[in-house]
Design an enzyme around this catalytic site. Structure first.
Site, PDB file in Angstrom:
ATOM      1  N   LYS A 121      -6.916  -7.972  -2.499  1.00  0.00           N
ATOM      2  CA  LYS A 121      -6.076  -7.178  -1.597  1.00  0.00           C
ATOM      3  C   LYS A 121      -5.630  -5.885  -2.282  1.00  0.00           C
ATOM      4  O   LYS A 121      -5.817  -4.790  -1.756  1.00  0.00           O
ATOM      5  CB  LYS A 121      -4.850  -7.986  -1.153  1.00  0.00           C
ATOM      6  CG  LYS A 121      -3.972  -7.236  -0.169  1.00  0.00           C
ATOM      7  CD  LYS A 121      -2.644  -7.917   0.053  1.00  0.00           C
ATOM      8  CE  LYS A 121      -1.680  -7.593  -1.065  1.00  0.00           C
ATOM      9  NZ  LYS A 121      -0.306  -8.067  -0.819  1.00  0.00           N
ATOM     10  N   ASP A 139      -4.045  -9.088   3.950  1.00  0.00           N
ATOM     11  CA  ASP A 139      -2.854  -9.821   3.512  1.00  0.00           C
ATOM     12  C   ASP A 139      -2.487 -10.835   4.594  1.00  0.00           C
ATOM     13  O   ASP A 139      -3.235 -11.044   5.552  1.00  0.00           O
ATOM     14  CB  ASP A 139      -1.695  -8.859   3.204  1.00  0.00           C
ATOM     15  CG  ASP A 139      -1.122  -8.238   4.469  1.00  0.00           C
ATOM     16  OD1 ASP A 139      -1.692  -8.454   5.566  1.00  0.00           O
ATOM     17  OD2 ASP A 139      -0.104  -7.541   4.371  1.00  0.00           O
TER      18      ASP A 139
END
Ligand code: SF4
Length: 225
Positions: A121, A139
């Site tokens: 991420k 996320d």
């Protein structure tokens, strides 16, 4: 989901969230990396308050963080939460940046993932935001909203990333990341999605499957995907 339907959703999201960019404040790629590392399990506002004090002290880059010492760093980032873990990861990462990358943040996924505390991420946010390289950062908000809408079905972050990359044009990956987060924070919340106020309900798999629940009671809408 068809690409046509996905693009209809993208158009509505663009109209409702025209400002598709990070709220984190930074002046360099190194500062962006620190801000993203600090942002785990806290708000962007809290990170910005913290970095407003931290960044003027580390303008020289990773060597300034190492010179500061981990204990001092811990005190400065304490209000961001998980400060021991975050300071350890930032300290280690600054050492790697100096030893392996000449003090610069690398611009490719493999090298970014070699930094301590940097997962897919964070790496994808850095690539997409700082280097302009198409990347889809996933996320918890991106995962939840994507699954509810039917843009993706995987139960893993990496699976969601692969599905979204296959479905959407690379040019919109980063903007879509920000828009899905905005939608997840404001409307499609984990426990109480505001479906009645949502501009995407006509396209939403979750809403279609749970429409009957609306007639039973709002408490039942808390079911999480
Ligand atoms: S209709 Fe409800 S579940 Fe679907 S995206 Fe909107 S808020 Fe989320």
């Amino acid at each position: 989901m068809t690409q046509y339907k996905a693009l209809q959703i993208m158009r509505l999201m663009e109209a409702n969230y025209p400002q598709a960019q990070t709220a984190l404040q930074y002046n360099s790629i190194f500062e962006l990396l620190l801000a993203v590392m600090l942002s785990a399990q806290t708000t962007d506002r809290q990170v910005n308050d913290t970095t407003a004090v931290l960044f003027p002290l580390v303008r020289e880059g990773p060597q300034a963080v190492l010179a500061m010492g981990q204990e001092h760093l811990e005190k400065l980032i304490r209000s961001c939460g998980l400060y021991r873990q975050k300071s350890h990861q930032i300290f280690k990462t600054c050492g790697i940046l100096i030893e392996k990358f000449g003090g610069e943040v690398p611009g490719n996924l493999k090298d970014l993932l070699s930094l301590v505390g940097v997962g897919r991420k964070t790496a994808n946010i850095i690539l997409g935001t700082a280097f302009g390289i198409p990347a889809f950062a996933v996320d918890t908000h991106v995962m939840r909203v994507s699954r509810r809408l039917g843009l993706a079905v995987s139960e893993k972050l990496s699976g969601i990333e692969a599905e979204l990359c296959a479905l959407l044009p690379p040019a919109c990956w980063m903007e879509t990341h920000h828009r899905l987060i905005a939608h997840g924070r404001r409307i499609c919340r984990a426990r109480h999605p505001k479906c009645a106020a949502c501009f995407l309900e006509d396209f939403c798999r979750f809403y279609a499957e749970n429409r009957l629940i609306d007639t039973i009671g709002p408490a039942d809408k808390a079911k999480e995907v």
